[in-house]
Design a protein around this motif. Structure first.
Motif, PDB file in Angstrom:
ATOM      1  N   HIS A 115       0.808  -1.219   0.000  1.00 14.77           N
ATOM      2  CA  HIS A 115       0.000   0.000   0.000  1.00 14.77           C
ATOM      3  C   HIS A 115       0.841   1.269   0.000  1.00 14.77           C
ATOM      4  O   HIS A 115       0.391   2.315  -0.496  1.00 14.77           O
ATOM      5  CB  HIS A 115      -0.930   0.002   1.214  1.00 14.77           C
ATOM      6  N   PHE A 117       3.156   2.121  -1.764  1.00 16.08           N
ATOM      7  CA  PHE A 117       3.558   2.560  -3.100  1.00 16.08           C
ATOM      8  C   PHE A 117       2.490   3.419  -3.779  1.00 16.08           C
ATOM      9  O   PHE A 117       2.781   4.093  -4.765  1.00 16.08           O
ATOM     10  CB  PHE A 117       3.868   1.355  -3.986  1.00 16.08           C
ATOM     11  N   TYR A 118       1.254   3.390  -3.279  1.00 21.33           N
ATOM     12  CA  TYR A 118       0.195   4.132  -3.971  1.00 21.33           C
ATOM     13  C   TYR A 118      -0.808   4.810  -3.031  1.00 21.33           C
ATOM     14  O   TYR A 118      -1.533   5.701  -3.449  1.00 21.33           O
ATOM     15  CB  TYR A 118      -0.590   3.186  -4.893  1.00 21.33           C
ATOM     16  N   SER A 119      -0.894   4.405  -1.771  1.00 25.16           N
ATOM     17  CA  SER A 119      -1.932   4.898  -0.872  1.00 25.16           C
ATOM     18  C   SER A 119      -1.712   6.366  -0.494  1.00 25.16           C
ATOM     19  O   SER A 119      -0.580   6.807  -0.291  1.00 25.16           O
ATOM     20  CB  SER A 119      -1.980   4.053   0.399  1.00 25.16           C
ATOM     21  N   SER A 120      -2.808   7.108  -0.372  1.00 35.96           N
ATOM     22  CA  SER A 120      -2.748   8.511   0.046  1.00 35.96           C
ATOM     23  C   SER A 120      -3.185   8.700   1.493  1.00 35.96           C
ATOM     24  O   SER A 120      -3.387   9.827   1.935  1.00 35.96           O
ATOM     25  CB  SER A 120      -3.642   9.364  -0.865  1.00 35.96           C
ATOM     26  N   GLU A 150      10.247  -2.261  -6.562  1.00 39.91           N
ATOM     27  CA  GLU A 150       9.332  -1.136  -6.366  1.00 39.91           C
ATOM     28  C   GLU A 150       9.812  -0.223  -5.234  1.00 39.91           C
ATOM     29  O   GLU A 150       9.693   1.009  -5.315  1.00 39.91           O
ATOM     30  CB  GLU A 150       7.926  -1.654  -6.075  1.00 39.91           C
ATOM     31  N   MET A 154      10.979   3.765  -5.580  1.00 36.36           N
ATOM     32  CA  MET A 154      10.360   4.854  -4.822  1.00 36.36           C
ATOM     33  C   MET A 154      11.357   5.589  -3.941  1.00 36.36           C
ATOM     34  O   MET A 154      11.342   6.825  -3.858  1.00 36.36           O
ATOM     35  CB  MET A 154       9.210   4.312  -3.968  1.00 36.36           C
TER      36      MET A 154
END
Length: 339
Positions: A115, A117-120, A150, A154
């Motif tokens: 999560h 890698f993309y969760s706000s 990944e 990041m």
């Protein structure tokens, strides 16, 4: 608590932090680690984990402690210092994606959440900040090559990163399999409204499953199409293995998994597993390989792959895996290098 008595010798005392590992894959992985890791170089080993954690190692002392949400983060980076000092720990392994900050104790972090890698969400934003600015140069261990890649994409390459496959427990085999009129297909999703778990793909194709005589079994307790999908709720490991034995195939629609233990546990029974073809699966395949009964599909080829599986079911099935198979065995070599 007796477990919190002071220890005289400061050398080689290991503290393992797994306070959020209440159920599912997280609980299975920490239990597998405690059972199979080599703790011979440590004088004492303490595990912080929720009540009900199964300890199959006499050397490991369980201190029951559970954390959730933002408190898990706060506990991991700051408050665990109390246990480090009280137990005189010299080494600390965190299964919580981040680790104790501003300490001389030797640490290594087991990273397992996709999560970040993309969760706000606030929690995942804080995780990103902590890793980027507070843990540069620290050691991280990942479950697959893809998650490692990944992570580096990041955060950069200024971390000591390694990949250790967690392995899994072989499902038990039962001889009293129930007889069903329909093909029973397990979808091991415990949150049918999670975008990442992508259960909507199943719902969109519910008429296809019915046309092919396939009954969908889901691990959530509620969800869409209750008259056409059987929701049985979250299961303990033992009960989940019973479900495996009473299903004919498994379908994994997730967009992202770090491991996806049900894929490999079910495949170990020898029966077909259909998995939505996403990059994480290629990473796992590179790390540990995939058995021939694991079949990749896309949104466009789902019907074709389902028909192929039903028409060639006996040929797709393989012999049950043994403990010597590479995907079953655990590897904790880099995780145990706490420096």
């Amino acid at each position: 608590m007796k477990e919190l008595r002071k220890v005289k010798d400061m050398s080689n005392i290991l503290l393992v932090n797994a306070t959020p590992a209440k159920f599912g894959g997280a609980k299975s992985i920490i239990e597998k680690f405690i059972e199979t890791a080599d703790f011979s170089s440590y004088k004492s080993v303490y595990l912080l984990a929720p009540h009900g954690t199964n300890i199959k190692n006499e050397k490991v002392k369980l201190i029951e402690l559970e954390s959730n949400g933002l408190f898990s983060l706060l506990f991991t980076i700051f408050l665990i210092r109390f246990y480090v000092y009280k137990l005189k720990a010299s080494h600390l392994i965190s299964f919580n994606n981040v680790n104790l900050l501003f300490s001389k104790v030797r640490t290594v972090t087991y990273y397992h959440t996709p999560h970040i890698f993309y969760s706000s969400s606030l929690r995942h934003k804080l995780l990103r900040l902590i890793i980027k600015y507070g843990m540069r140069g620290e050691r991280f261990v990942f479950q697959s090559d893809y998650v490692q890649s990944e992570f580096i994409n990041m955060f950069g390459s200024c971390y000591k990163t390694h990949v250790n496959w967690c392995g899994f427990d072989l499902p038990h085999q039962t001889t009293n399999k129930s007889i069903h009129k329909k093909i029973r297909c397990l979808v091991p999703v415990v949150d049918c409204y999670s975008k990442v778990k992508n259960f909507n793909l199943v719902c969109q194709n519910i008429e296809l499953f019915q046309k092919l005589g396939i009954e969908i079994i889901a691990l959530d307790s509620v969800g869409d199409y209750p008259g056409k999908i059987k929701y049985i709720g979250r299961k303990s490991k033992k009960d989940l293995f019973d479900v495996y034995n009473n299903c004919d195939m498994l379908l994994m629609p997730s967009l992202f998994e770090t491991v996806g233990l049900p894929i490999f546990e079910f495949a170990a029974t020898g029966k077909p597993v259909l998995v939505l073809d996403k990059p994480y699966l290629d990473g796992i395949e590179k790390t540990v390989g995939l058995t021939s009964n694991i079949i990749k599909f896309t949104e466009d080829t789902l019907e074709k792959k389902l028909k192929y599986t039903l028409n060639n079911y006996n040929n797709i099935c393989i012999k049950r895996l043994t403990e010597n198979h590479p995907s079953v065995r655990s590897n904790w070599s880099d995780l145990m290098k706490v420096r």
